[in-house]
Design an enzyme around this catalytic site. Structure first.
Site, PDB file in Angstrom:
ATOM      1  CG  HIS A 136      -4.879  -2.265   3.956  1.00 46.87           C
ATOM      2  ND1 HIS A 136      -5.722  -3.057   3.199  1.00 46.87           N
ATOM      3  CD2 HIS A 136      -5.131  -0.981   3.579  1.00 46.87           C
ATOM      4  CE1 HIS A 136      -6.440  -2.284   2.401  1.00 46.87           C
ATOM      5  NE2 HIS A 136      -6.108  -1.029   2.614  1.00 46.87           N
ATOM      6  CE1 TYR A 138      -4.255  -1.089  -0.449  1.00 50.59           C
ATOM      7  CE2 TYR A 138      -3.333  -2.980   0.700  1.00 50.59           C
ATOM      8  CZ  TYR A 138      -4.324  -2.419  -0.087  1.00 50.59           C
ATOM      9  OH  TYR A 138      -5.374  -3.179  -0.525  1.00 50.59           O
TER      10      TYR A 138
END
Length: 749
Positions: free
Chosen positions: A432, A275
């Protein structure tokens, strides 16, 4: 009196003229990424810089094909990977490229394409309700989630900036009134649960609003992008029907907050490399735009140059072949060949002093951005300025203050070969994050030896859940048993609770790579299981008698209660042998019922009676052997991922688990060897057996642990760790089996 009046009028006229001139200058386009001066400089080099020219030819061919196809703007429907989703995604990417081509080549067909595409969206946008798919916490209008809407605006704003002067004032009025302004309002004040938080999603939203704000010279939008929505703008709509985020009192938001909070001082992004890679495009693209338009902000100096540091952090978070380590939610195979990293490397090169080592990465990437940073890189490569980018052992801190654990990377290089250990002792990693404190992965060059599973998602593949996260991501990939770390009583760390996990990070005890023959990382976890402390120490040791450095893994557990402890290892390849007997069932059963155990088939079982349990396997031409110290009645399981998976969403990867039952204190000690090779062409296996004759704990108390490793050739290795005193100047004296060991520092080898 008349003279004074005339002077006043002349002074006012002069002031108005200066204001007008200033205003005209402020409205100069392009000014986001490309600038008028930058375009002039690039045009002067066209046809002379091979890498830039090749990138231009490739981009031109792509955009020309889209122009020939015609403008297609479908009504929004479906998830990622669906035809409408992919068309809108393709549109914004081609829009940006067409705008750049208009500036660099001066061909009006690109300006016409951008103008007509934007007018088409301006006609449709006012009629759009929220996207029909309702699973996102923040739905978009063009896409199923506001995140993708923000993607669209980041790219489209660059296209508009490039063709601004080409489009007539009347058409600009339509595009701004019916498209860009309501679009910016929708993803900000209309979606506060998306816009006003710290997360990669919000970064895209902040940047989208900021980019179009600069193009429109709208200081309110720019301020909103930099600092988030003000409290008075959050009176209503703070929680959407999908159960979105509610801003808490005093919480920071906006682009600058997204620089402050997720990035550590070392440039590590708390959500993980996958990410971080995704967020680098908006972070660095907006930074360029701010540098061009708000130079006084000195954005590239912000937080001690954290944006530039982040590029180096990302490049170090890769295997030998440039693939990112799959920390937290991460699709395996993502690498620095992605478009985001092409952009990041180019920008870092231009704004970080033109580091010649970045040119080596850019040369491998084989393409550059069509702007001044890309031209700078291409010129550097043309002039043969590149120097090797050397990935070294590195310890990257986590947390805005660098005090929320971290990720340790230890590399051992031997000629053309490289072994890499990655130990994760970081914070939760926002939404996440996985519940995997003190987990690790290990690589032989670019081959996964002991793997991290990554995420359970097929990104942008419509057949698999619309390209979204699958339910197995929560039931398997995030659970502790899915990782190479300790599990207590078949429950995940922090009970698999996000709020609890977000409060804690592991603590580094020791990181020392000063001696290339003994590189060590040790960290403590005291909160994953209340009442239980875990210390994991891993050392990559180069030793005579071993073909390659071996990995020593020590886990010490101390609990206030009696527990069951499981330690899994997930390997890839073909099992070769064990030195103990095991049973394989006729009918497969699951290892457990919840917390990821329900996804593991019990493929083999054993009650261990040997002092050292050996498991050997072959993968991509190399042999590996894990030797573990065991106690009588320790249990062992061969497992395979894929149980309770009716849609075959999980990979059927193998693993094995060591289990200790009914213990308060437990110590797991293992050594992983990388050895030999096998060629399917010559059909010859070399050095296919373990070199270890015996592995044992020779000392253990509250302050020290000593491990002895004897090789078949007779070489004896002793490793002693001071587990309570890590001071580098501390002197130690220890007698083990009538032999005296004296040393200074945390460990003896």
């Amino acid at each position: 009196m008349k003279i004074k009046k005339v002077k006043y009028i002349k002074t006012l006229q002069a002031a108005l003229l200066l204001l007008l001139m200033s205003s005209l200058h402020a409205q100069e386009h392009p000014s986001l990424i490309l600038t008028k001066q930058g375009v002039k400089e690039i045009r002067s080099q066209l046809g002379k810089v091979p890498l830039f020219d090749a990138s231009l030819v490739e981009t031109k061919a792509e955009v020309d094909a889209e122009i020939a196809l015609g403008i297609i703007i479908p009504l929004p429907k479906g998830f990622s990977g669906g035809s409408a989703h992919e068309r809108h995604k393709n549109n914004y990417q081609v829009l940006e490229k067409a705008g750049v081509l208009y500036q660099l080549l001066g061909d009006e067909k690109y300006g016409i394409y951008v103008r007509d595409m934007l007018l088409g969206y301006a006609k449709m946008y006012p009629t759009l309700p929220l996207h029909p798919e309702k699973i996102s916490y923040a739905r978009g209008k063009l896409f199923w989630q506001a995140l993708n809407d923000a993607n669209w605006l980041v790219y489209a704003s660059q296209a508009y900036d490039c063709v601004y002067d080409f489009i007539s004032p009347a058409n600009r009025s339509i595009i701004e009134k019916d498209l860009f302004r309501p679009f910016a309002d929708f993803i900000s004040v209309g979606s506060p649960q998306f816009f006003n938080r710290v997360h990669n999603h919000s970064t895209w939203g902040n940047v989208a609003v900021g980019m179009i704000g600069i193009v429109l010279r709208d200081n309110q939008l720019i301020d909103r992008a930099l600092y988030g929505l003000k409290e008075d703008g959050l009176a209503a709509g703070m929680k959407d029907n999908d159960g979105g985020f509610v801003k808490k009192e005093g919480q920071k938001a906006g682009f600058l907050a997204n620089l402050d909070e997720p990035f550590s001082p070392d440039g590590y992004y708390t959500e993980g490399a996958y990410y971080q890679r995704y967020a680098m495009y908006p972070f660095l693209t907006f930074a360029q735009a701010l540098q061009n338009n708000k130079p006084d902000l000195k954005i590239f100096d912000y937080k001690n140059k954290v944006l530039l540091k982040s590029v180096y952090a990302l490049l170090n978070l890769t295997k030998t072949n440039g693939e990112f380590f799959p920390l937290n939610d991460a699709q395996k195979g993502m690498s620095y060949y992605s478009n985001e990293l092409v952009s990041a490397v180019d920008i870092a090169y231009l704004y970080a002093g033109k580091d010649p080592s970045l040119l080596t990465i850019a040369k491998q990437q084989g393409r550059v951005q069509l702007n001044n940073s890309g031209m700078a890189v291409a010129l550097g490569i043309k002039n043969n300025l590149e120097k090797p980018f050397v990935k070294k052992s590195i310890d990257l801190s986590d947390g805005s203050d660098g005090k929320q654990g971290g990720v340790a990377i230890i590399r051992s290089k031997m000629k053309e070969d490289e072994l890499t250990l990655v130990l994760k002792y970081a914070s939760q990693g926002l939404s996440h994050g996985h519940y995997d404190k003190l987990s690790f992965s290990f690589y032989n060059n670019s081959t996964d030896v002991l793997q991290d599973y990554g995420l359970s998602r097929f990104v942008n593949i419509e057949q698999k859940g619309g390209g979204n996260y699958l339910k197995e991501n929560a039931s398997w990939a995030k659970q502790t048993i899915a990782h190479n770390t300790v599990v207590q009583n078949e429950t995940s760390h922090f009970g698999g609770n996000f709020e609890t996990g977000s409060k804690f990070a592991s603590e580094k005890y020791l990181y020392d790579v000063s001696n290339p023959k003994v590189q060590i990382i040790s960290a403590n976890e005291n909160n994953a299981y209340p009442g239980t402390t875990i210390q994991r120490t891993m050392a990559l040791i180069a030793q005579d008698g071993f073909e390659k450095p071996f990995l020593l893994d020590i886990i010490q557990l101390d609990s206030k209660t009696v527990n069951q402890f499981d330690l899994p290892f997930y390997y890839l390849g073909q099992l070769m042998s064990t030195n103990f007997a095991y049973e394989t069932p006729n009918n497969l059963e699951t290892l457990g019922k919840a917390n990821g155990y329900q996804h593991l088939w019990k493929a083999g079982t054993a009650i261990l009676t040997v002092d050292n349990a050996k498991v050997s396997w072959l993968n991509e031409g190399s042999f590996y052997t894990l030797t573990s110290i065991t106690q009588p009645n320790d249990e062992f399981f061969f497992v395979r991922i894929g149980a309770n998976d009716p849609n075959f969403n999980l990979r059927n990867d193998p693993g094995f688990i060591f289990r200790k039952k009914n213990v308060q204190k437990a110590t797991f000690v293992s050594v992983l060897e990388t050895h030999g090779n096998y060629s399917p062409v010559s059909e010859v296996a070399l050095n296919s057996y373990s070199c270890i004759a015996n592995l044992k704990i020779i000392y253990e108390d509250a302050n020290y642990i000593g491990i002895q490793i004897k090789s078949i050739s007779g070489v004896e290795t002793v490793f002693i760790l001071s587990t309570e005193n890590n001071k580098s100047n501390q002197k130690h004296h220890l007698i083990i089996d009538s032999k005296t060991y004296e040393w200074t520092g945390p460990y003896y080898k």
